[in-house]
Design a protein around this motif. Structure first.
Motif, mmCIF file in Angstrom:
data_model
loop_
_atom_site.group_PDB
_atom_site.id
_atom_site.type_symbol
_atom_site.label_atom_id
_atom_site.label_comp_id
_atom_site.label_asym_id
_atom_site.label_seq_id
_atom_site.Cartn_x
_atom_site.Cartn_y
_atom_site.Cartn_z
ATOM 1 N N UNK A 128 0.815 -1.220 -0.017
ATOM 2 C CA UNK A 128 -0.012 0.004 0.029
ATOM 3 C C UNK A 128 1.021 1.076 0.051
ATOM 4 N N UNK A 129 1.326 1.810 -1.245
ATOM 5 C CA UNK A 129 1.968 3.025 -1.480
ATOM 6 C C UNK A 129 1.148 4.070 -0.892
ATOM 7 N N UNK A 130 1.781 4.888 -0.008
ATOM 8 C CA UNK A 130 1.084 6.169 0.667
ATOM 9 C C UNK A 130 1.665 7.502 0.641
ATOM 10 N N UNK A 131 3.004 7.498 0.271
ATOM 11 C CA UNK A 131 3.688 8.723 -0.214
ATOM 12 C C UNK A 131 4.970 8.636 -0.715
ATOM 13 N N UNK A 132 5.318 9.608 -1.641
ATOM 14 C CA UNK A 132 6.594 9.803 -2.365
ATOM 15 C C UNK A 132 7.112 10.928 -1.859
ATOM 16 N N UNK B 268 15.774 12.606 -6.152
ATOM 17 C CA UNK B 268 15.336 11.212 -5.859
ATOM 18 C C UNK B 268 14.026 11.038 -5.174
ATOM 19 N N UNK B 269 13.344 10.076 -4.849
ATOM 20 C CA UNK B 269 12.200 9.915 -4.105
ATOM 21 C C UNK B 269 12.335 8.628 -3.175
ATOM 22 N N UNK B 270 11.628 8.560 -2.022
ATOM 23 C CA UNK B 270 11.533 7.621 -1.238
ATOM 24 C C UNK B 270 10.091 7.211 -1.421
ATOM 25 N N UNK C 104 15.172 9.630 -13.335
ATOM 26 C CA UNK C 104 15.088 8.841 -12.276
ATOM 27 C C UNK C 104 15.039 7.498 -12.606
ATOM 28 N N UNK C 105 15.675 6.465 -11.640
ATOM 29 C CA UNK C 105 15.988 5.210 -11.986
ATOM 30 C C UNK C 105 15.511 4.387 -10.787
ATOM 31 N N UNK C 106 14.829 3.252 -10.813
ATOM 32 C CA UNK C 106 14.671 2.416 -9.567
ATOM 33 C C UNK C 106 16.173 2.238 -8.808
ATOM 34 N N UNK C 107 16.450 2.355 -7.698
ATOM 35 C CA UNK C 107 17.617 2.008 -6.971
ATOM 36 C C UNK C 107 17.557 0.587 -6.210
ATOM 37 N N UNK C 108 16.334 0.639 -5.239
ATOM 38 C CA UNK C 108 16.501 -0.567 -4.103
ATOM 39 C C UNK C 108 14.912 -0.543 -3.794
ATOM 40 N N UNK C 109 14.870 -1.796 -3.356
ATOM 41 C CA UNK C 109 13.535 -2.160 -2.948
ATOM 42 C C UNK C 109 13.153 -1.624 -1.482
ATOM 43 N N UNK C 110 14.213 -1.389 -0.726
ATOM 44 C CA UNK C 110 14.172 -0.579 0.482
ATOM 45 C C UNK C 110 15.434 -0.149 0.697
ATOM 46 N N UNK C 111 15.667 1.280 1.264
ATOM 47 C CA UNK C 111 16.521 2.124 1.483
ATOM 48 C C UNK C 111 17.333 1.804 2.875
ATOM 49 N N UNK C 112 16.387 1.439 3.669
ATOM 50 C CA UNK C 112 16.931 1.092 5.108
ATOM 51 C C UNK C 112 15.971 -0.121 5.678
ATOM 52 N N UNK C 113 16.544 -0.886 6.780
ATOM 53 C CA UNK C 113 15.903 -1.907 7.301
ATOM 54 C C UNK C 113 14.330 -1.513 7.417
ATOM 55 N N UNK D 283 6.577 -1.269 7.375
ATOM 56 C CA UNK D 283 6.865 -0.040 6.804
ATOM 57 C C UNK D 283 8.093 -0.006 5.845
ATOM 58 N N UNK D 284 7.990 0.338 4.558
ATOM 59 C CA UNK D 284 9.232 0.146 3.696
ATOM 60 C C UNK D 284 9.243 1.278 2.911
ATOM 61 N N UNK D 285 10.251 1.663 2.228
ATOM 62 C CA UNK D 285 10.690 2.573 1.271
ATOM 63 C C UNK D 285 11.446 2.302 0.174
ATOM 64 N N UNK D 286 10.903 2.103 -1.277
ATOM 65 C CA UNK D 286 11.641 2.066 -2.319
ATOM 66 C C UNK D 286 12.186 3.396 -2.666
ATOM 67 N N UNK D 287 13.696 3.392 -3.143
ATOM 68 C CA UNK D 287 14.476 4.336 -3.393
ATOM 69 C C UNK D 287 14.236 4.429 -4.818
#
Length: 186
Positions: free
Chosen positions: A25-29, A91-93, A122-131, A102-106
């Motif tokens: 469930x994406x809720x904010x960029x 970039x965007x989280x 902008x390109x996809x970097x990672x599924x989760x920037x932090x644990x 709660x996760x955040x794609x970077x």
């Protein structure tokens, strides 16, 4: 993995939903900037001061000429590079819920050296920037909000030279019905 492959994989994950994987469930960029607003303004001022120093040097020039040059250079800097907001984004989280986490794609730019430019891809970097952060069992709105801000703080530590613009999240977040938002994708 290419951007197209990632989009296809993500679309497949959304279709799976409760059939094995939890729905995302994406809720904010959340925008990530090259510099903070204050650092951006200081950089602009240094550039203008350097240009004036190079132009006039040690000549005895009336102050009105220097002031006029400063105004022209300020307008030129705004026209050339734009204002800080929306133009300095690197970039965007993409914040989202996955089950009880709660996760955040970077998503960010591919440049090795990020400088002032208006040509960004902008390109996809990672599924989760932090644990990821687990949402507390209490599951009330304020604990979910605290978990979201804790995750953003973790991400901020992963990219210490960038400015995370979480103003919207901090101003609006305490008033949202986080529990209903989280349950909307179930």
């Amino acid at each position: 993995m290419t951007d197209a492959a990632i989009v296809k994989l993500w679309a497949g994950m959304k279709e799976i939903g409760d059939g094995g994987l939890s729905a995302m469930i994406f809720f904010h960029d959340l925008p990530i900037y090259r510099l903070s607003p204050d650092a951006f303004e200081a950089e602009n001022q240094r550039s203008i001061d350097q240009c004036i120093a190079n132009s006039f040097g040690s000549w005895d020039v009336p102050q009105e000429h220097i002031d006029r040059s400063r105004r022209i250079l300020t307008v030129s800097a705004i026209q050339r590079g734009g204002a800080w907001e929306f133009n300095e984004v690197v970039g965007f989280l993409r914040l989202h819920f996955v089950g009880s986490q709660i996760r955040g794609e970077y998503v960010g730019t591919d440049r090795k050296r990020i400088y002032r430019t208006r040509r960004k891809v902008f390109h996809f970097k990672t599924w989760k920037l932090a644990p990821e952060v687990e949402i507390a069992d209490t599951n009330d709105d304020q604990s979910i909000y605290r978990s979201v801000t804790a995750y953003v703080d973790r991400c901020r530590r992963e990219l210490p030279l960038r400015y995370f613009d979480d103003r919207w999240l901090r101003e609006v977040g305490p008033f949202l019905n986080w529990k209903a938002l989280r349950q909307a994708g179930r």
